[in-house]
Scaffold this motif. Sequence first.
Motif, PDB file in Angstrom:
ATOM      1  N   ASP A  30       1.824  27.754  21.434  1.00  0.00           N
ATOM      2  CA  ASP A  30       0.524  28.063  20.831  1.00  0.00           C
ATOM      3  C   ASP A  30      -0.326  26.819  20.598  1.00  0.00           C
ATOM      4  OD1 ASP A  30       1.132  30.737  20.792  1.00  0.00           O
ATOM      5  OD2 ASP A  30       1.566  30.826  18.645  1.00  0.00           O
ATOM      6  N   LEU A  31       0.316  25.746  20.168  1.00  0.00           N
ATOM      7  CA  LEU A  31      -0.432  24.528  19.845  1.00  0.00           C
ATOM      8  C   LEU A  31      -0.515  23.559  21.030  1.00  0.00           C
ATOM      9  CD1 LEU A  31       0.940  23.817  16.265  1.00  0.00           C
ATOM     10  CD2 LEU A  31      -1.199  24.937  16.906  1.00  0.00           C
ATOM     11  N   VAL A  32       0.003  23.977  22.186  1.00  0.00           N
ATOM     12  CA  VAL A  32      -0.007  23.170  23.404  1.00  0.00           C
ATOM     13  C   VAL A  32       0.534  21.767  23.111  1.00  0.00           C
ATOM     14  CG1 VAL A  32      -1.365  22.519  25.421  1.00  0.00           C
ATOM     15  CG2 VAL A  32      -2.100  24.444  24.031  1.00  0.00           C
ATOM     16  N   LEU A  33       1.767  21.748  22.624  1.00  0.00           N
ATOM     17  CA  LEU A  33       2.414  20.483  22.290  1.00  0.00           C
ATOM     18  C   LEU A  33       2.977  19.823  23.545  1.00  0.00           C
ATOM     19  CD1 LEU A  33       4.413  21.398  19.057  1.00  0.00           C
ATOM     20  CD2 LEU A  33       2.116  20.469  19.250  1.00  0.00           C
ATOM     21  N   SER A  34       2.991  18.510  23.523  1.00  0.00           N
ATOM     22  CA  SER A  34       3.613  17.778  24.631  1.00  0.00           C
ATOM     23  C   SER A  34       5.129  17.944  24.529  1.00  0.00           C
ATOM     24  CB  SER A  34       3.231  16.299  24.558  1.00  0.00           C
ATOM     25  OG  SER A  34       3.847  15.696  23.432  1.00  0.00           O
ATOM     26  N   VAL A  35       5.819  17.584  25.569  1.00  0.00           N
ATOM     27  CA  VAL A  35       7.279  17.676  25.580  1.00  0.00           C
ATOM     28  C   VAL A  35       7.858  16.793  24.477  1.00  0.00           C
ATOM     29  CG1 VAL A  35       9.351  17.220  26.952  1.00  0.00           C
ATOM     30  CG2 VAL A  35       7.340  18.238  28.032  1.00  0.00           C
ATOM     31  N   THR A  36       7.274  15.628  24.285  1.00  0.00           N
ATOM     32  CA  THR A  36       7.741  14.705  23.247  1.00  0.00           C
ATOM     33  C   THR A  36       7.574  15.313  21.860  1.00  0.00           C
ATOM     34  OG1 THR A  36       7.057  12.862  24.647  1.00  0.00           O
ATOM     35  CG2 THR A  36       7.500  12.364  22.344  1.00  0.00           C
ATOM     36  N   GLN A  37       6.413  15.903  21.602  1.00  0.00           N
ATOM     37  CA  GLN A  37       6.169  16.527  20.297  1.00  0.00           C
ATOM     38  C   GLN A  37       7.146  17.673  20.056  1.00  0.00           C
ATOM     39  OE1 GLN A  37       1.963  17.359  20.975  1.00  0.00           O
ATOM     40  NE2 GLN A  37       1.451  16.123  19.162  1.00  0.00           N
ATOM     41  N   ALA A  38       7.347  18.506  21.068  1.00  0.00           N
ATOM     42  CA  ALA A  38       8.280  19.630  20.926  1.00  0.00           C
ATOM     43  C   ALA A  38       9.689  19.119  20.656  1.00  0.00           C
ATOM     44  CB  ALA A  38       8.246  20.504  22.174  1.00  0.00           C
ATOM     45  N   ASP A  39      10.105  18.092  21.384  1.00  0.00           N
ATOM     46  CA  ASP A  39      11.439  17.522  21.173  1.00  0.00           C
ATOM     47  C   ASP A  39      11.587  16.947  19.764  1.00  0.00           C
ATOM     48  OD1 ASP A  39      12.239  18.258  23.698  1.00  0.00           O
ATOM     49  OD2 ASP A  39      11.931  16.256  24.582  1.00  0.00           O
ATOM     50  N   GLN A  40      10.540  16.310  19.267  1.00  0.00           N
ATOM     51  CA  GLN A  40      10.580  15.763  17.910  1.00  0.00           C
ATOM     52  C   GLN A  40      10.681  16.878  16.871  1.00  0.00           C
ATOM     53  OE1 GLN A  40       7.073  13.313  17.663  1.00  0.00           O
ATOM     54  NE2 GLN A  40       8.120  11.508  18.486  1.00  0.00           N
ATOM     55  N   LEU A  41       9.976  17.987  17.093  1.00  0.00           N
ATOM     56  CA  LEU A  41      10.078  19.140  16.179  1.00  0.00           C
ATOM     57  C   LEU A  41      11.489  19.716  16.186  1.00  0.00           C
ATOM     58  CD1 LEU A  41       6.874  21.355  16.486  1.00  0.00           C
ATOM     59  CD2 LEU A  41       7.789  20.261  14.455  1.00  0.00           C
ATOM     60  N   TYR A  42      12.054  19.877  17.372  1.00  0.00           N
ATOM     61  CA  TYR A  42      13.411  20.426  17.465  1.00  0.00           C
ATOM     62  C   TYR A  42      14.418  19.485  16.805  1.00  0.00           C
ATOM     63  CZ  TYR A  42      11.178  23.435  20.946  1.00  0.00           C
ATOM     64  OH  TYR A  42      10.351  24.308  21.584  1.00  0.00           O
ATOM     65  N   ALA A  43      14.227  18.190  16.994  1.00  0.00           N
ATOM     66  CA  ALA A  43      15.121  17.211  16.356  1.00  0.00           C
ATOM     67  C   ALA A  43      14.990  17.269  14.835  1.00  0.00           C
ATOM     68  CB  ALA A  43      14.816  15.805  16.861  1.00  0.00           C
ATOM     69  N   LEU A  44      13.762  17.442  14.352  1.00  0.00           N
ATOM     70  CA  LEU A  44      13.536  17.576  12.910  1.00  0.00           C
ATOM     71  C   LEU A  44      14.245  18.815  12.371  1.00  0.00           C
ATOM     72  CD1 LEU A  44      12.040  16.628  10.324  1.00  0.00           C
ATOM     73  CD2 LEU A  44      10.151  18.094  11.043  1.00  0.00           C
ATOM     74  N   ASN A  45      14.180  19.902  13.105  1.00  0.00           N
ATOM     75  CA  ASN A  45      14.841  21.136  12.677  1.00  0.00           C
ATOM     76  C   ASN A  45      16.361  21.024  12.697  1.00  0.00           C
ATOM     77  OD1 ASN A  45      12.404  22.400  12.248  1.00  0.00           O
ATOM     78  ND2 ASN A  45      12.338  23.291  14.289  1.00  0.00           N
ATOM     79  N   ASP A  46      16.885  20.166  13.554  1.00  0.00           N
ATOM     80  CA  ASP A  46      18.332  19.998  13.658  1.00  0.00           C
ATOM     81  C   ASP A  46      18.867  18.858  12.792  1.00  0.00           C
ATOM     82  OD1 ASP A  46      18.408  22.068  15.467  1.00  0.00           O
ATOM     83  OD2 ASP A  46      18.316  20.747  17.230  1.00  0.00           O
ATOM     84  N   ARG A  47      17.989  18.216  12.050  1.00  0.00           N
ATOM     85  CA  ARG A  47      18.382  17.029  11.294  1.00  0.00           C
ATOM     86  C   ARG A  47      19.501  17.318  10.292  1.00  0.00           C
ATOM     87  NH1 ARG A  47      13.667  13.593   8.855  1.00  0.00           N
ATOM     88  NH2 ARG A  47      13.445  13.101  11.046  1.00  0.00           N
ATOM     89  N   TYR A  48      19.403  18.406   9.554  1.00  0.00           N
ATOM     90  CA  TYR A  48      20.429  18.758   8.562  1.00  0.00           C
ATOM     91  C   TYR A  48      21.065  20.065   8.999  1.00  0.00           C
ATOM     92  CZ  TYR A  48      17.680  15.325   6.064  1.00  0.00           C
ATOM     93  OH  TYR A  48      17.012  14.182   5.739  1.00  0.00           O
ATOM     94  N   SER A  49      22.125  19.961   9.747  1.00  0.00           N
ATOM     95  CA  SER A  49      22.738  21.144  10.352  1.00  0.00           C
ATOM     96  C   SER A  49      23.527  21.984   9.357  1.00  0.00           C
ATOM     97  CB  SER A  49      23.651  20.729  11.506  1.00  0.00           C
ATOM     98  OG  SER A  49      24.631  19.826  11.013  1.00  0.00           O
ATOM     99  N   ASP A  50      23.958  21.376   8.239  1.00  0.00           N
ATOM    100  CA  ASP A  50      24.696  22.142   7.240  1.00  0.00           C
ATOM    101  C   ASP A  50      24.336  21.641   5.835  1.00  0.00           C
ATOM    102  OD1 ASP A  50      25.979  19.706   7.143  1.00  0.00           O
ATOM    103  OD2 ASP A  50      27.973  20.477   7.575  1.00  0.00           O
ATOM    104  N   TYR A  51      24.873  22.332   4.851  1.00  0.00           N
ATOM    105  CA  TYR A  51      24.547  22.017   3.462  1.00  0.00           C
ATOM    106  C   TYR A  51      24.972  20.601   3.085  1.00  0.00           C
ATOM    107  CZ  TYR A  51      24.527  22.113  -1.615  1.00  0.00           C
ATOM    108  OH  TYR A  51      24.297  21.804  -2.918  1.00  0.00           O
ATOM    109  N   ASN A  52      26.121  20.158   3.547  1.00  0.00           N
ATOM    110  CA  ASN A  52      26.607  18.822   3.185  1.00  0.00           C
ATOM    111  C   ASN A  52      25.677  17.726   3.688  1.00  0.00           C
ATOM    112  OD1 ASN A  52      28.840  19.754   1.778  1.00  0.00           O
ATOM    113  ND2 ASN A  52      30.075  19.860   3.640  1.00  0.00           N
TER     114      ASN A  52
END
Length: 142
Positions: A42-64
């Motif tokens: 929707d926001l026409v993100l570059s591949v780099t921006q999308a990868d950075q968003l996905y990395a941000l979402n995966d930063r804390y994979s569990d509660y610990n």
Amino acid sequence: MKKIFITALFVGTFTLGYAQSDYYNDYRRSVTDVNWQTVAVDLVLSVTQADQLYALNDRYSDYNAWNNAYATNPDRWRTDRYTEIERILGPTKYTKFKTKYYKGKNPVAVYNSNKYKDKRYKHIDKKAKKYKHKKGNKRKNK
């Protein structure tokens, strides 16, 4: 006296841990409630921006992992996360993101407003007010 102290310590520890897990649940919902692939399209993100968003979402994979970062200040995840998203998207795309997914509100404010709307404890407020009221009436009558 020891029993009271131990009980208070146990309740305090349990309550703090429970409160932190509520913060973590909010964090997880901020990751899972949004379809990030759709956001990228929707926001026409570059591949780099999308990868950075996905990395941000995966930063804390569990509660610990999340707790290691936010144990001392669990409220901080909101500003950290959305400041980072704003940095990745840029100001104009971040505004479009807020408008579409958070109805124009700042996501930090959305999650902060939910913090005080915990329905599990609303009934206690009513009982406390009722008890105070009754207690006050007894004093007036005497």
